[in-house]
Design an enzyme around this catalytic site. Structure first.
Site, PDB file in Angstrom:
ATOM      1  N   ASN A   1      30.352  36.321  24.964  1.00  0.00           N
ATOM      2  CA  ASN A   1      28.981  36.819  24.675  1.00  0.00           C
ATOM      3  C   ASN A   1      28.771  38.386  24.872  1.00  0.00           C
ATOM      4  O   ASN A   1      27.299  38.789  24.756  1.00  0.00           O
ATOM      5  CB  ASN A   1      27.691  36.169  25.447  1.00  0.00           C
ATOM      6  CG  ASN A   1      27.927  36.440  26.929  1.00  0.00           C
ATOM      7  OD1 ASN A   1      28.896  37.100  27.365  1.00  0.00           O
ATOM      8  ND2 ASN A   1      27.125  35.730  27.784  1.00  0.00           N
TER       9      ASN A   1
ATOM     10  N   ASP B   1      33.828  34.243  30.594  1.00  0.00           N
ATOM     11  CA  ASP B   1      33.024  33.172  31.104  1.00  0.00           C
ATOM     12  C   ASP B   1      33.687  32.063  30.662  1.00  0.00           C
ATOM     13  O   ASP B   1      34.890  31.942  30.038  1.00  0.00           O
ATOM     14  CB  ASP B   1      31.582  33.477  30.150  1.00  0.00           C
ATOM     15  CG  ASP B   1      31.890  33.962  28.834  1.00  0.00           C
ATOM     16  OD1 ASP B   1      32.504  33.276  28.141  1.00  0.00           O
ATOM     17  OD2 ASP B   1      31.237  35.018  28.573  1.00  0.00           O
TER      18      ASP B   1
ATOM     19  N   ASP C   1      38.866  26.398  42.445  1.00  0.00           N
ATOM     20  CA  ASP C   1      38.806  26.905  43.623  1.00  0.00           C
ATOM     21  C   ASP C   1      37.731  26.471  44.461  1.00  0.00           C
ATOM     22  O   ASP C   1      36.528  26.153  44.246  1.00  0.00           O
ATOM     23  CB  ASP C   1      38.775  28.646  43.554  1.00  0.00           C
ATOM     24  CG  ASP C   1      39.615  29.282  44.234  1.00  0.00           C
ATOM     25  OD1 ASP C   1      39.946  29.111  45.456  1.00  0.00           O
ATOM     26  OD2 ASP C   1      40.610  30.143  43.577  1.00  0.00           O
TER      27      ASP C   1
ATOM     28  N   ASP D   1      40.808  28.008  49.060  1.00  0.00           N
ATOM     29  CA  ASP D   1      41.056  29.374  49.526  1.00  0.00           C
ATOM     30  C   ASP D   1      41.101  29.237  51.175  1.00  0.00           C
ATOM     31  O   ASP D   1      40.207  28.844  51.870  1.00  0.00           O
ATOM     32  CB  ASP D   1      39.587  29.940  49.070  1.00  0.00           C
ATOM     33  CG  ASP D   1      39.469  31.348  49.479  1.00  0.00           C
ATOM     34  OD1 ASP D   1      40.023  32.140  48.646  1.00  0.00           O
ATOM     35  OD2 ASP D   1      38.769  31.775  50.116  1.00  0.00           O
TER      36      ASP D   1
ATOM     37  N   GLU E   1      45.597  27.791  50.190  1.00  0.00           N
ATOM     38  CA  GLU E   1      46.066  29.226  50.538  1.00  0.00           C
ATOM     39  C   GLU E   1      46.194  29.255  52.080  1.00  0.00           C
ATOM     40  O   GLU E   1      45.183  29.123  52.692  1.00  0.00           O
ATOM     41  CB  GLU E   1      45.236  29.997  50.030  1.00  0.00           C
ATOM     42  CG  GLU E   1      45.460  31.530  49.730  1.00  0.00           C
ATOM     43  CD  GLU E   1      44.799  32.582  50.002  1.00  0.00           C
ATOM     44  OE1 GLU E   1      44.697  33.652  49.550  1.00  0.00           O
ATOM     45  OE2 GLU E   1      43.105  32.211  50.175  1.00  0.00           O
TER      46      GLU E   1
ATOM     47  N   HIS F   1      45.424  36.822  41.794  1.00  0.00           N
ATOM     48  CA  HIS F   1      44.130  37.917  41.739  1.00  0.00           C
ATOM     49  C   HIS F   1      43.939  38.735  42.944  1.00  0.00           C
ATOM     50  O   HIS F   1      43.346  39.670  42.912  1.00  0.00           O
ATOM     51  CB  HIS F   1      42.814  37.017  41.655  1.00  0.00           C
ATOM     52  CG  HIS F   1      42.548  36.289  42.654  1.00  0.00           C
ATOM     53  ND1 HIS F   1      43.414  35.180  43.063  1.00  0.00           N
ATOM     54  CD2 HIS F   1      41.553  36.485  43.423  1.00  0.00           C
ATOM     55  CE1 HIS F   1      42.729  34.530  44.278  1.00  0.00           C
ATOM     56  NE2 HIS F   1      41.735  35.432  44.467  1.00  0.00           N
ATOM     57  N   ASP F   2      44.837  38.424  44.011  1.00  0.00           N
ATOM     58  CA  ASP F   2      44.901  39.396  45.071  1.00  0.00           C
ATOM     59  C   ASP F   2      46.126  40.254  45.301  1.00  0.00           C
ATOM     60  O   ASP F   2      46.269  41.190  46.023  1.00  0.00           O
ATOM     61  CB  ASP F   2      44.820  38.506  46.319  1.00  0.00           C
ATOM     62  CG  ASP F   2      43.586  37.629  46.487  1.00  0.00           C
ATOM     63  OD1 ASP F   2      42.744  38.017  46.096  1.00  0.00           O
ATOM     64  OD2 ASP F   2      44.062  36.505  47.061  1.00  0.00           O
TER      65      ASP F   2
HETATM   66  C1  GLC Z   1      41.414  34.529  49.515  1.00  0.00           C
HETATM   67  C2  GLC Z   1      41.121  34.886  48.086  1.00  0.00           C
HETATM   68  C3  GLC Z   1      40.394  36.194  47.853  1.00  0.00           C
HETATM   69  C4  GLC Z   1      39.105  36.316  48.722  1.00  0.00           C
HETATM   70  C5  GLC Z   1      39.231  35.718  50.134  1.00  0.00           C
HETATM   71  C6  GLC Z   1      38.154  35.465  50.660  1.00  0.00           C
HETATM   72  O1  GLC Z   1      42.468  35.325  50.011  1.00  0.00           O
HETATM   73  O2  GLC Z   1      42.257  34.777  47.282  1.00  0.00           O
HETATM   74  O3  GLC Z   1      40.353  36.502  46.545  1.00  0.00           O
HETATM   75  O4  GLC Z   1      38.894  37.635  48.823  1.00  0.00           O
HETATM   76  O5  GLC Z   1      40.163  34.558  50.185  1.00  0.00           O
HETATM   77  O6  GLC Z   1      37.486  34.304  50.127  1.00  0.00           O
HETATM   78 CA    CA Z   2      30.279  36.884  29.244  1.00  0.00          CA
END
Ligand code: GLC
Ligand code: CA
Length: 615
Positions: free
Chosen positions: A41, A47, A116, A223, A292, A365-366
């Site tokens: 959008n 999104d 997640d 997580d 994780e 993503h980390d």
């Molecule tokens: C996990 C996630 C990370 C987040 C952290 C706290 O490591 O992968 O992106 O910042 O937990 O939730």
């Molecule tokens: Ca958007």
């Protein structure tokens, strides 16, 4: 091929009585970071409708499961890992109806969807936390509240209950004026840790999980799930608290001690995970749970993922993504070589040889982008070779591979040079702490460290095409993407790679297909060769014909992990026995003839990586 066909291996194909053949034993998971995948959008933020519009791409890639980083209602202090309402979607990402539509569209393409689950902590804006600030409320004990140290002025430095530091910089304690006490937050101060000791907290979490499972999702990525049980003494006191029998750890250069030894793998972790299995999953089928697990090693992984112990299907371990970290922090880097990867990845493999299961990942993503971190992105040729080599290495191990969006294109680190280009709360906090508060680094040093290690390296928008915003958002969109696009979208993008037979994308498709179609890849046992070789990573995969009939056999996998040519290791020479035959090369990041020639000459080309069928 439908997901059903993909998922199940014939019952006969089991290695050494290991994990008994659930649907995910030959599945591949694709992680989406919703903020950065596709904006629908024009507000510059990815999104849910954007994701739905790209499902055909994922189906064509051939993956089985999509994992969505958090899309719940959130103030976005940590990009959604700070949840204010578990049962709603953040308006930035869409609505619950958009989520239902995404699920339906994914399922109709044979894709499963896992969400997640962030339950070590909530947002400080969650109603539970707001109530908990009142000592008279029913939720007063839902978080880790502690008084200031006796004889100090609450809210002033030194008054914190113990010396723990937050992983995102500063103290792990924040003073709350209203309650007149401190609360624990291992991550940002907007992420207070939930008190899992309290049975009402656990049942609220399990209710919420059941609500999502009933809505049609296929499981959870959990997580920092290894952090939910904290070590306390007989009187319920945390380490280092006044009067506690357990001291907290040594104080690091930033002036705080690390909570992880006391909060990771705590005494009740197994109990909590078993209870979760019982309350949420025991009557269900066809789901996936992956936790994780910072602080956990290969032996604990085996235990937790062994179906007999009934906890989780698989875990993400961290040893292999720490091989380049300095002794006290990830912001200092140290050199590494192939032996470090063999030790860590190999250690995981060996631990689950007879029971349990491994997840396989380089990227999420980390983490910085693997091609920039473990590969070579200094030239276009090396980028392509090394991205394929790393993909081949990972996908030929035994376990479940995870692909993080853009990894299948060989996307690189962001290349930012200024602080104002970063958005990540961890990067920004640590910059202030290390440069301004503790004078540990000069601004230049910390900018270099961020360019190498910041989580924003993985979070730049997905590169779909070469237009201004890489197709992530329309070129005429009123708002620029929330994090700037990597200029190398001009030549690294989906559209370009879909046109080329030898692109990184085309290579990843082959890797995914191999896992679905070749039982040696999904089920064969893993054996390392040439452990001490710092440059070449090689191993075999073996599936006995007694178990697998005609689909049994043995594969040899060889990866040159340098940008130089390297000698073919002796172990490899003796296995191939000078018969290098290009027909036996199942896959190579050069062509099969070139690789057969490398074997005959005894010399691997830079980043040369291949699979050779021995039997
Ligand atoms: C996990 C996630 C990370 C987040 C952290 C706290 O490591 O992968 O992106 O910042 O937990 O939730
Ligand atoms: Ca958007």
């Amino acid at each position: 091929m439908t997901t059903q066909d993909r998922g199940f291996l014939p019952d006969s194909i089991r290695t050494n009585g290991a994990t008994p053949n659930p649907w995910w034993s030959n599945a591949v998971v694709y992680q989406i970071y919703p903020r950065s995948f596709q904006d629908s959008n024009g507000d510059g933020i990815g999104d849910l409708p954007g994701i739905t519009s790209r499902l055909d791409y994922l189906a064509d890639l051939g993956v089985d499961v999509v994992w969505l980083s958090p899309v719940y209602k959130s103030p976005q202090d940590d990009n959604g890992y700070d949840i204010a309402d578990y049962r709603d979607i953040d308006p930035m990402f869409g609505t619950l109806a958009d989520m239902d539509e995404l699920l339906e569209q994914a399922h109709s393409r044979g894709l499963k969807v896992i969400m997640d689950l962030v339950v070590n902590h909530t947002s400080d804006e969650h109603a539970w936390f707001q109530e908990s600030r009142d000592t008279a409320s029913a939720r007063a004990d839902w978080y880790w509240w502690r008084p200031a140290r006796e004889g100090t002025v609450p809210g002033t430095p030194g008054a914190e209950p113990n010396r723990w530091g937050s992983y995102f910089g500063g103290s792990a304690w924040e003073y709350d004026e209203k309650r007149g006490e401190y609360y624990l937050h291992q991550f940002s101060k907007k992420q207070p840790d939930l008190n899992w000791e309290n049975p009402s907290v656990r049942s609220a979490v399990f209710d919420m999980m059941n609500w999502w499972m009933d809505r049609g999702i296929d499981g959870f990525r959990m997580d920092v799930i290894s952090l939910i049980s904290k070590q306390v003494d007989e009187n319920g006191k945390l380490p280092g608290e006044l009067g506690s029998n357990i001291p907290d750890g040594p104080i690091g250069p930033e002036g705080f001690s690390n909570p992880e030894p006391f909060t990771s793998d705590g005494p009740r972790l197994d109990e909590f995970l078993r209870q979760m299995r019982h309350e949420v999953f025991s009557k269900r089928d066809g789901y996936l749970t992956v936790g994780e697990a910072p602080g956990l090693g290969p032996e604990r992984n085996r235990f937790i993922t062994d179906p007999h112990d009934g906890e989780l299907d698989m875990l993400f371990l961290f040893e292999h993504v720490a091989i380049d970290h300095g002794p006290t922090s990830k912001w200092d880097s140290v050199p590494w070589d192939a032996t470090d990867l063999k030790r860590t990845l190999g250690g995981y493999q060996e631990a689950v040889r007879n029971a349990g299961w491994a997840s396989l990942y380089f990227s999420n993503h980390d983490q910085p982008r693997p091609v920039s971190r473990f590969g070579d992105d200094s030239t276009e040729e090396m980028r392509v070779r090394s991205a394929k080599a790393l993909g081949l290495l990972l996908h030929l191990h035994r376990g479940t591979p995870y692909i993080y969006q853009g990894e299948e294109l060989g996307m690189t680190n962001a290349g930012y040079t200024r602080l104002d280009q970063y958005r990540d709360v961890e990067s920004l906090n640590l910059y202030h702490q290390r440069v301004e508060d503790a004078s540990l680094d000069s601004p230049e040093e910390m900018l270099q460290a961020l360019a190498r290690t910041s989580r924003d390296n993985a979070r730049t928008p997905m590169q779909w095409d070469a237009t201004t915003y890489a197709g992530f958002t329309a070129p005429y969109a009123p708002t620029a993407p929330w994090l700037s696009v990597n200029p190398n979208k001009d030549h690294i993008n989906v559209r370009q790679q879909q046109r080329e037979d030898d692109s990184v994308l085309a290579f990843y498709k082959k890797l995914i297909e191999l896992r679905h179609t070749n039982p040696i890849v999904s089920a064969g046992s893993w054996d390392l060769l040439d452990r001490g070789n710092p440059s070449v990573y090689s191993f075999t995969r073996t599936l006995s014909e007694k178990i697998a009939g005609e689909s049994g056999g043995r594969l040899l996998v060889v990866i040159n992990m340098t940008s130089r040519s390297e000698r073919v290791p002796q172990d490899v020479v003796s296995l191939i026995n000078r018969q290098a035959d290009s027909d036996r090369i199942l896959l190579s990041n050069y062509d099969a003839e070139n690789t057969a020639a490398s074997l005959l000459l005894g010399k691997l080309s830079p980043w040369e990586a291949f699979i050779y069928r021995l039997e």
